[in-house]
Design a protein around this motif. Structure first.
Motif, mmCIF file in Angstrom:
data_model
loop_
_atom_site.group_PDB
_atom_site.id
_atom_site.type_symbol
_atom_site.label_atom_id
_atom_site.label_comp_id
_atom_site.label_asym_id
_atom_site.label_seq_id
_atom_site.Cartn_x
_atom_site.Cartn_y
_atom_site.Cartn_z
ATOM 1 N N ASN A 54 1.082 -1.087 -0.486
ATOM 2 C CA ASN A 54 0.036 0.111 0.149
ATOM 3 C C ASN A 54 0.701 1.055 -0.054
ATOM 4 N N HIS A 55 1.714 1.317 -0.828
ATOM 5 C CA HIS A 55 2.603 2.591 -0.401
ATOM 6 C C HIS A 55 3.565 2.660 -2.247
ATOM 7 N N HIS A 56 3.046 3.617 -3.225
ATOM 8 C CA HIS A 56 2.713 3.692 -4.564
ATOM 9 C C HIS A 56 3.777 4.162 -5.122
ATOM 10 N N SER A 71 7.736 9.257 -2.711
ATOM 11 C CA SER A 71 7.721 10.157 -1.966
ATOM 12 C C SER A 71 6.128 9.552 -1.191
ATOM 13 N N THR A 72 6.041 9.923 -0.054
ATOM 14 C CA THR A 72 5.089 9.673 0.964
ATOM 15 C C THR A 72 3.929 11.082 0.838
ATOM 16 N N HIS A 73 3.424 10.871 -0.363
ATOM 17 C CA HIS A 73 2.139 11.909 -0.366
ATOM 18 C C HIS A 73 0.927 12.844 0.718
ATOM 19 N N ALA A 74 0.885 11.371 1.603
ATOM 20 C CA ALA A 74 0.567 12.070 2.950
ATOM 21 C C ALA A 74 1.075 12.703 3.768
HETATM 22 C C1 LIG Z 1 -5.598 5.171 1.524
HETATM 23 C C2 LIG Z 1 -3.796 4.558 1.452
HETATM 24 O O1 LIG Z 1 -3.758 4.348 1.992
HETATM 25 C C3 LIG Z 1 -3.043 6.207 0.605
HETATM 26 O O2 LIG Z 1 -3.793 6.751 0.025
HETATM 27 C C4 LIG Z 1 -1.809 5.437 0.609
HETATM 28 C C5 LIG Z 1 -2.053 4.789 -0.641
HETATM 29 N N1 LIG Z 1 -0.386 4.783 -1.063
HETATM 30 C C6 LIG Z 1 0.572 5.606 -0.691
HETATM 31 N N2 LIG Z 1 1.593 5.893 -1.648
HETATM 32 C C7 LIG Z 1 2.257 6.449 -1.718
HETATM 33 N N3 LIG Z 1 3.472 7.153 -2.614
HETATM 34 N N4 LIG Z 1 2.176 7.800 -0.325
HETATM 35 C C8 LIG Z 1 0.684 8.016 -0.027
HETATM 36 O O3 LIG Z 1 0.651 8.641 1.448
HETATM 37 C C9 LIG Z 1 0.606 6.601 0.074
HETATM 38 N N5 LIG Z 1 -0.610 6.132 0.880
#
Ligand SMILES: C[C@H](O)[C@H](O)[C@H]1CNC2=NC(N)=NC(=O)C2=N1
Length: 95
Positions: A54-56, A71-74
């Protein structure tokens, strides 16, 4: 959620990721494959691994050249999740 890495931590992580470079709030790697289907096959392998954790990554596809941007978008920056994903991408690119 993983904490943001400071500059020293990012630099230390990149020491173990020689194919990667920092670009602002992300770490980036370019991979050139022999053919377009080879590139798409690697994208598929990375997609499976990213979904499982769950990290893309962001992925740019230009013929045989792939650019992975982690990068960690959140969090708005680089975390351990990005470092671990980069390590996984390196493993998949080597197969
Ligand atoms: C709800 C889900 O866990 C989030 O949207 C995950 C999905 N994949 C993600 N991938 C990346 N690169 N950054 C994130 O913050 C992220 N958040």
């Amino acid at each position: 959620m993983a904490e943001l890495l400071n500059d020293a931590e990012v630099t230390a992580a990149l020491a173990g990721l020689p194919e990667w470079r920092r670009e602002g709030d992300a770490i980036v790697r370019t991979v050139k494959l022999p053919t377009f289907p080879d590139a798409i096959a690697l994208v598929d392998r990375v997609a499976q691994a990213a979904e499982a954790r769950n990290h893309h990554p962001d992925i740019d596809i230009r013929w045989r050249t792939l650019t992975f941007v982690c990068s960690t978008h959140a969090m708005g920056g680089i975390t351990e999740l990005d470092v671990h994903l980069a390590q996984e991408i390196d493993r998949l690119a080597a197969t």
